[in-house]
Design a protein around this motif. Structure first.
Motif, PDB file in Angstrom:
ATOM      1  N   GLN A   1      29.230 -54.414 -52.891  1.00  0.00           N
ATOM      2  CA  GLN A   1      30.569 -53.192 -52.488  1.00  0.00           C
ATOM      3  C   GLN A   1      31.546 -54.399 -51.866  1.00  0.00           C
ATOM      4  N   GLY A   2      31.061 -55.706 -50.866  1.00  0.00           N
ATOM      5  CA  GLY A   2      32.049 -56.208 -50.207  1.00  0.00           C
ATOM      6  C   GLY A   2      33.005 -57.291 -50.676  1.00  0.00           C
ATOM      7  N   CYS A   3      32.025 -57.169 -51.892  1.00  0.00           N
ATOM      8  CA  CYS A   3      32.574 -58.371 -53.491  1.00  0.00           C
ATOM      9  C   CYS A   3      34.059 -57.315 -54.186  1.00  0.00           C
ATOM     10  N   ALA A   4      33.037 -56.006 -54.111  1.00  0.00           N
ATOM     11  CA  ALA A   4      34.190 -55.215 -55.079  1.00  0.00           C
ATOM     12  C   ALA A   4      35.564 -54.854 -54.234  1.00  0.00           C
ATOM     13  N   ASP A   5      35.276 -54.472 -53.349  1.00  0.00           N
ATOM     14  CA  ASP A   5      35.867 -54.056 -52.235  1.00  0.00           C
ATOM     15  C   ASP A   5      37.724 -54.341 -52.646  1.00  0.00           C
ATOM     16  N   ARG A   6      38.040 -54.966 -53.487  1.00  0.00           N
ATOM     17  CA  ARG A   6      39.462 -55.603 -53.525  1.00  0.00           C
ATOM     18  C   ARG A   6      40.276 -55.069 -54.281  1.00  0.00           C
ATOM     19  N   GLU A   7      41.063 -54.932 -55.199  1.00  0.00           N
ATOM     20  CA  GLU A   7      42.698 -54.183 -55.994  1.00  0.00           C
ATOM     21  C   GLU A   7      41.453 -54.651 -56.992  1.00  0.00           C
ATOM     22  N   GLU A   8      41.358 -55.753 -57.385  1.00  0.00           N
ATOM     23  CA  GLU A   8      41.561 -56.434 -59.000  1.00  0.00           C
ATOM     24  C   GLU A   8      39.612 -56.769 -58.944  1.00  0.00           C
ATOM     25  N   THR A   9      38.689 -55.980 -59.839  1.00  0.00           N
ATOM     26  CA  THR A   9      37.349 -56.292 -59.796  1.00  0.00           C
ATOM     27  C   THR A   9      36.666 -55.866 -61.243  1.00  0.00           C
ATOM     28  N   TRP A  10      35.837 -57.346 -61.564  1.00  0.00           N
ATOM     29  CA  TRP A  10      35.210 -57.271 -62.747  1.00  0.00           C
ATOM     30  C   TRP A  10      33.841 -56.840 -62.713  1.00  0.00           C
ATOM     31  N   ILE A  11      33.667 -55.611 -60.919  1.00  0.00           N
ATOM     32  CA  ILE A  11      32.318 -55.631 -60.892  1.00  0.00           C
ATOM     33  C   ILE A  11      32.358 -53.899 -61.441  1.00  0.00           C
ATOM     34  N   ASN A  12      31.632 -53.029 -62.023  1.00  0.00           N
ATOM     35  CA  ASN A  12      32.275 -52.076 -62.017  1.00  0.00           C
ATOM     36  C   ASN A  12      30.780 -51.641 -62.495  1.00  0.00           C
ATOM     37  N   ASP A  13      30.231 -50.003 -62.684  1.00  0.00           N
ATOM     38  CA  ASP A  13      29.248 -49.344 -61.726  1.00  0.00           C
ATOM     39  C   ASP A  13      27.848 -50.093 -62.578  1.00  0.00           C
ATOM     40  N   ALA A  14      27.835 -50.289 -63.498  1.00  0.00           N
ATOM     41  CA  ALA A  14      27.036 -50.716 -65.060  1.00  0.00           C
ATOM     42  C   ALA A  14      26.715 -52.556 -64.132  1.00  0.00           C
ATOM     43  N   ILE A  15      27.696 -53.279 -63.819  1.00  0.00           N
ATOM     44  CA  ILE A  15      26.898 -54.709 -63.242  1.00  0.00           C
ATOM     45  C   ILE A  15      26.733 -54.092 -62.041  1.00  0.00           C
ATOM     46  N   PHE A  16      26.770 -53.429 -61.126  1.00  0.00           N
ATOM     47  CA  PHE A  16      26.196 -53.221 -60.194  1.00  0.00           C
ATOM     48  C   PHE A  16      24.577 -52.825 -60.477  1.00  0.00           C
ATOM     49  N   GLU A  17      25.029 -51.642 -60.936  1.00  0.00           N
ATOM     50  CA  GLU A  17      23.568 -51.366 -61.368  1.00  0.00           C
ATOM     51  C   GLU A  17      22.310 -52.010 -61.425  1.00  0.00           C
ATOM     52  N   LEU A  18      22.706 -52.887 -62.811  1.00  0.00           N
ATOM     53  CA  LEU A  18      22.317 -53.792 -63.052  1.00  0.00           C
ATOM     54  C   LEU A  18      21.555 -55.508 -62.175  1.00  0.00           C
ATOM     55  N   THR A  19      22.459 -55.452 -61.668  1.00  0.00           N
ATOM     56  CA  THR A  19      22.665 -56.613 -60.601  1.00  0.00           C
ATOM     57  C   THR A  19      21.591 -56.055 -59.337  1.00  0.00           C
ATOM     58  N   LEU A  20      21.936 -54.534 -59.101  1.00  0.00           N
ATOM     59  CA  LEU A  20      20.666 -54.317 -58.365  1.00  0.00           C
ATOM     60  C   LEU A  20      19.694 -54.720 -58.397  1.00  0.00           C
ATOM     61  N   THR A  21      18.812 -54.265 -59.309  1.00  0.00           N
ATOM     62  CA  THR A  21      17.699 -54.000 -60.114  1.00  0.00           C
ATOM     63  C   THR A  21      17.261 -55.072 -60.089  1.00  0.00           C
ATOM     64  N   LEU A  22      18.255 -56.605 -60.552  1.00  0.00           N
ATOM     65  CA  LEU A  22      17.462 -57.430 -60.526  1.00  0.00           C
ATOM     66  C   LEU A  22      17.144 -57.667 -59.350  1.00  0.00           C
ATOM     67  N   HIS A  23      17.990 -57.488 -58.119  1.00  0.00           N
ATOM     68  CA  HIS A  23      17.452 -57.807 -56.918  1.00  0.00           C
ATOM     69  C   HIS A  23      15.999 -57.334 -56.609  1.00  0.00           C
ATOM     70  N   HIS A  24      16.318 -56.218 -56.788  1.00  0.00           N
ATOM     71  CA  HIS A  24      14.545 -55.309 -56.105  1.00  0.00           C
ATOM     72  C   HIS A  24      13.531 -55.861 -57.340  1.00  0.00           C
ATOM     73  N   ALA A  25      14.153 -56.449 -58.373  1.00  0.00           N
ATOM     74  CA  ALA A  25      12.614 -57.484 -58.837  1.00  0.00           C
ATOM     75  C   ALA A  25      12.655 -58.662 -58.110  1.00  0.00           C
ATOM     76  N   GLY A  26      13.275 -58.925 -57.447  1.00  0.00           N
ATOM     77  CA  GLY A  26      13.573 -59.887 -57.326  1.00  0.00           C
ATOM     78  C   GLY A  26      14.304 -61.731 -58.331  1.00  0.00           C
ATOM     79  N   PHE A  27      14.917 -61.346 -58.372  1.00  0.00           N
ATOM     80  CA  PHE A  27      16.104 -62.554 -58.997  1.00  0.00           C
ATOM     81  C   PHE A  27      17.774 -62.652 -58.936  1.00  0.00           C
ATOM     82  N   ALA A  28      17.647 -61.654 -57.742  1.00  0.00           N
ATOM     83  CA  ALA A  28      18.838 -61.567 -57.484  1.00  0.00           C
ATOM     84  C   ALA A  28      18.620 -61.893 -55.980  1.00  0.00           C
TER      85      ALA A  28
END
Length: 213
Positions: A74-101
C-alpha cells in the motif's frame, strides 16, 4: 492480457523473465513486460555512502521482515502514478501468504515509514517496489535486504529497471540475454529468505556491506 492470471501463472512468468504491470492504479488490464535492458543489484557491490552509514548506525528506525506485507504494498502504491492495481495487489498478496513474496520494513515506533517488497524463486529475488515516508528509509530497507539476500544464498537481485537512485547504490543495467542467463542459473539453486533469522544489528549490516562494496 485477455484472461485473468493466477498466482501459479505469475510465478511461471517470473521464471521466464517477464512480469506484469498496469498502466494506472484504476486500469484493470495487466501487461507483460520483458525489458530490453534490465536493472540488477550485484549483491557484492551494494554501496553504502558515508552519510547512509552514519544514518544506519544512528538507529533511527526499527527494521522488520514480513510483519505488514500488505502495508508495504500500500505504501508503494500510495503515489500519484502507480502500476500497482487491484489485480497485482491481490496476486502478490497471495504469493506472500504462500511464502513466495517478502517485505523488508522500516518502522518508526508504531508507524510503517518505508520498505521494499519482492518475489522469490530459487535463488532469485524479483524486487517489485519500495517507498519512503522518512529520509533514507528506502535506502536503509535496501541495505538490510541485500544483507539478508546474501545470507540466504540468493545470487540474483532483479530491480526490473535501472533508476538514478538505484544506480547510486550500486545497481547496474544488463542486456536481456545476460539477464536470462543469470536468471536460469539462479533458478537452478536454492535460497532461503528466512535463513538469516532475526534482523541483524546496524553494526553488522554496515560492516558486511563495507567488506563487499
Amino acid at each position: 492480457m485477455s484472461q485473468p492470471i493466477t498466482p501459479e501463472l505469475l510465478l511461471r512468468a517470473y521464471a521466464m523473465g517477464i512480469f506484469p504491470m498496469a498502466e494506472t492504479r484504476d486500469d484493470p488490464e495487466l501487461h507483460w513486460i520483458d525489458p530490453t535492458w534490465r536493472g540488477v543489484f550485484p549483491l557484492e557491490n551494494f554501496h553504502i555512502s558515508r552519510s547512509l552509514r552514519r544514518r544506519i548506525l544512528a538507529e533511527p528506525f526499527t527494521i522488520r521482515t514480513d510483519t505488514d506485507f500488505a502495508g508495504v504494498m500500500q505504501g508503494c502504491a500510495d503515489r500519484e502514478e502507480t502500476w500497482i492495481n487491484d489485480a497485482i495487489f491481490e496476486l502478490t498478496l497471495t504469493l506472500h501468504h504462500a511464502g513466495f513474496a517478502h517485505s523488508m520494513e522500516v518502522w518508526e515506533g508504531t508507524e510503517l515509514v518505508g520498505g521494499v517488497y519482492g518475489v522469490t524463486l530459487g535463488a532469485a529475488f524479483f524486487g517489485e517496489s519500495m517507498f519512503s515516508r522518512r529520509r533514507d528509509a528506502s535506502k536503509i530497507a535496501l541495505a538490510y535486504l541485500v544483507d539478508r539476500l546474501r545470507a540466504g544464498g540468493f545470487t540474483l537481485f532483479d530491480t526490473q529497471f535501472l533508476t538514478e537512485h538505484l544506480a547510486s547504490l550500486g545497481a547496474v543495467e544488463i542486456s536481456r540475454a545476460e539477464y536470462h542467463r543469470r536468471l536460469e542459473a539462479a533458478l537452478e539453486k536454492t535460497a532461503d529468505f528466512d535463513r538469516q533469522g532475526p534482523v541483524p544489528t546496524p553494526q553488522e549490516v554496515v560492516q558486511r556491506n563495507s567488506q563487499t562494496s
